[in-house]
Design an enzyme around this catalytic site. Structure first.
Site, PDB file in Angstrom:
ATOM      1  N   LYS A   1     -10.778   0.077   9.789  1.00  0.00           N
ATOM      2  CA  LYS A   1     -10.469  -1.265   9.567  1.00  0.00           C
ATOM      3  C   LYS A   1     -11.452  -2.295  10.356  1.00  0.00           C
ATOM      4  CE  LYS A   1      -7.005  -0.059   6.334  1.00  0.00           C
ATOM      5  NZ  LYS A   1      -8.158   0.810   4.716  1.00  0.00           N
TER       6      LYS A   1
ATOM      7  N   ASP B   1       3.515  -3.994   7.887  1.00  0.00           N
ATOM      8  CA  ASP B   1       1.784  -2.942   7.932  1.00  0.00           C
ATOM      9  C   ASP B   1       0.709  -4.675   7.893  1.00  0.00           C
ATOM     10  OD1 ASP B   1      -0.091  -2.043   6.704  1.00  0.00           O
ATOM     11  OD2 ASP B   1       0.471  -1.390   4.956  1.00  0.00           O
TER      12      ASP B   1
ATOM     13  N   CYS C   1      -4.834   2.655  -3.931  1.00  0.00           N
ATOM     14  CA  CYS C   1      -3.231   2.430  -3.728  1.00  0.00           C
ATOM     15  C   CYS C   1      -2.217   2.246  -3.076  1.00  0.00           C
ATOM     16  CB  CYS C   1      -4.375   3.176  -2.006  1.00  0.00           C
ATOM     17  SG  CYS C   1      -5.016   4.558  -1.592  1.00  0.00           S
TER      18      CYS C   1
ATOM     19  N   GLN D   1      -4.567  -5.036   7.543  1.00  0.00           N
ATOM     20  CA  GLN D   1      -5.787  -5.888   6.821  1.00  0.00           C
ATOM     21  C   GLN D   1      -5.392  -7.044   7.126  1.00  0.00           C
ATOM     22  OE1 GLN D   1      -7.763  -4.632   4.933  1.00  0.00           O
ATOM     23  NE2 GLN D   1      -6.548  -2.614   3.778  1.00  0.00           N
TER      24      GLN D   1
ATOM     25  N   HIS E   1       1.162  -0.957  -0.016  1.00  0.00           N
ATOM     26  CA  HIS E   1       0.236   0.194   0.306  1.00  0.00           C
ATOM     27  C   HIS E   1       0.688   0.984  -0.148  1.00  0.00           C
ATOM     28  CE1 HIS E   1      -2.860   3.058   1.631  1.00  0.00           C
ATOM     29  NE2 HIS E   1      -3.921   2.127   0.903  1.00  0.00           N
TER      30      HIS E   1
END
Length: 403
Positions: free
Chosen positions: A221, A195, A359, A198, A118
């Protein structure tokens, strides 16, 4: 999990029963318990934290700090001093880049990312590389969209100082083999930043098992409000991090010429924090834990597989990523129909999907497309909604192609 019973917990889904929300990778809907927690805060506990000695403010501070303990349990970290509240994954990663690696990278040092990152886990490292004269290198992906571990072994070397890697691709829905990647990195004494934007909503995270130096994720999220995120950092690294913001509540002492900061985590949390966001995150974690992260992962994986299988039966539809699905994220394209046109058609039929580069422009370039459609599902979605999406795609192909 009882999907119909779960859906009752989400006011948006109840108030709009004909609306199909397949954009959960962008943000999730909020359960009533989180909404009620925010209302209760403003009605009963709207006091600033860490400042006042009166009992009402002290109570709010205790509620606020209790969330730090919940985050520790949620990701199985060791101590709350490793948890920094931020505005989200983007701020967390930028804070690591500009507060630590800006001061700890030199010319010809290397940063490694994957081609599937991302932009939030790419642009900060591009910027630092340009500022410090360091080099940015990329791990490639296999034809099915999974990360190429052989590429990782070649790219990560003794010059590498940081591997910044996503846990789950927001485009392909693939779960990267973090254990293998971290092992490759640590064998070369390379720091690792994950990261987990998600991953945190769907997958059980275990910091003590993975042992990364850094991890970042966002509340919105995973059922919490927007504007709240988490930065996990190894304690010794956080203690060396330069604050990227200066001001109230992060200082121990100030005179006319100098200041002394507090210890972590507070020295990295300048100003009045997003108190309601933290309280909402605390309640969101409670909700997720009540369902069980293993149950959520299993359900989303099965739903992603179901949609993938149905989409691949349609002539003229290309689905990106592996045949064996790992999450509820499914990206695809339809021959002769631009993704934005397709998303607009679906929107007219009360189905919300994402269209664009998500993104992750280097990845879409790698896939050889300008944009894709993305249906990202969560545990409150179901197969009936998938079937309605498939029906509308078939209808759409006839509408645009005249067939």
């Amino acid at each position: 999990m009882d999907n119909q019973k779960i859906r009752v917990d989400f006011p948006m889904l109840i108030k709009h029963p004909d609306f199909i929300y397949f954009d959960n990778a962008a943000t999730t809907q909020k359960p009533k318990s989180v909404i009620d927690a925010l209302t209760n805060y403003y009605e009963n506990d709207n006091f600033n934290v860490h400042r006042s000695v009166y009992s009402a403010a002290e109570r709010t501070t205790q509620i606020f700090e209790a969330c730090r303990e919940k985050v520790i349990q949620f990701i199985n970290a060791k101590e709350n001093k490793s948890i920094i509240f931020t505005a989200g994954t983007t701020q967390s990663i930028n804070q690591v880049a500009n507060g630590y690696y800006k001061y700890n990278l030199k010319k010809d040092d290397e940063i490694v990312v994957s081609i599937a990152e991302h932009h939030s886990n790419l642009l900060p490292w591009q910027n630092i590389a340009k500022q410090n004269g360091s080099k940015l290198k990329y791990i490639d992906i296999n034809e099915d969209g999974t990360l190429n571990l052989e590429s990782a072994k070649k790219v990560i070397n003794t010059k590498t100082k940081l591997l910044a890697i996503t846990a789950v691709s927001n485009v392909l829905g693939t779960i990267n083999n973090l254990k293998a990647l971290i092992n490759i990195a640590h064998q070369k004494n390379v720091d690792v930043l994950i990261d987990a934007a998600q991953a945190a909503p769907e997958i059980k995270i275990d910091i003590q098992e993975l042992k990364p130096e850094w991890m970042a994720f966002s509340g919105h999220k995973m059922l919490a409000p927007t504007g709240i995120g988490i930065l996990y950092g190894r304690k010794d690294l956080l203690e060396k991090m330069h604050p990227t913001q200066l001001g109230g509540e992060m200082i121990e002492h100030v005179d006319k010429n100098n200041f002394k900061t507090k210890d972590i985590p507070y020295r990295l949390e300048a100003g009045t924090p997003n108190i309601e966001g933290v309280i909402g995150l605390s309640t969101a974690i409670d909700y997720l834990q009540s369902l069980g992260m293993n149950n959520i992962e299993k359900y989303c994986k099965a739903l992603g597989q179901y949609l993938y299988d149905q989409l691949t039966k349609i002539n003229g539809v290309t689905v990106y990523g592996p045949k064996k699905r790992q999450t509820g994220i499914v990206s695809f394209s339809i021959d002769n129909i631009h993704p934005h046109d397709a998303a607009t058609y679906l929107d007219f039929n009360h189905i919300a999907v994402r269209a664009g580069q998500h993104c992750a422009e280097p990845l879409t370039n790698k896939l050889g497309v300008n944009a894709t459609l993305r249906a990202s599902m969560y545990f409150y979605n179901n197969k009936d909604e998938c079937d309605k999406l498939i029906h509308k795609i078939l209808e759409m192909r006839s509408f645009f192609n005249g067939a």
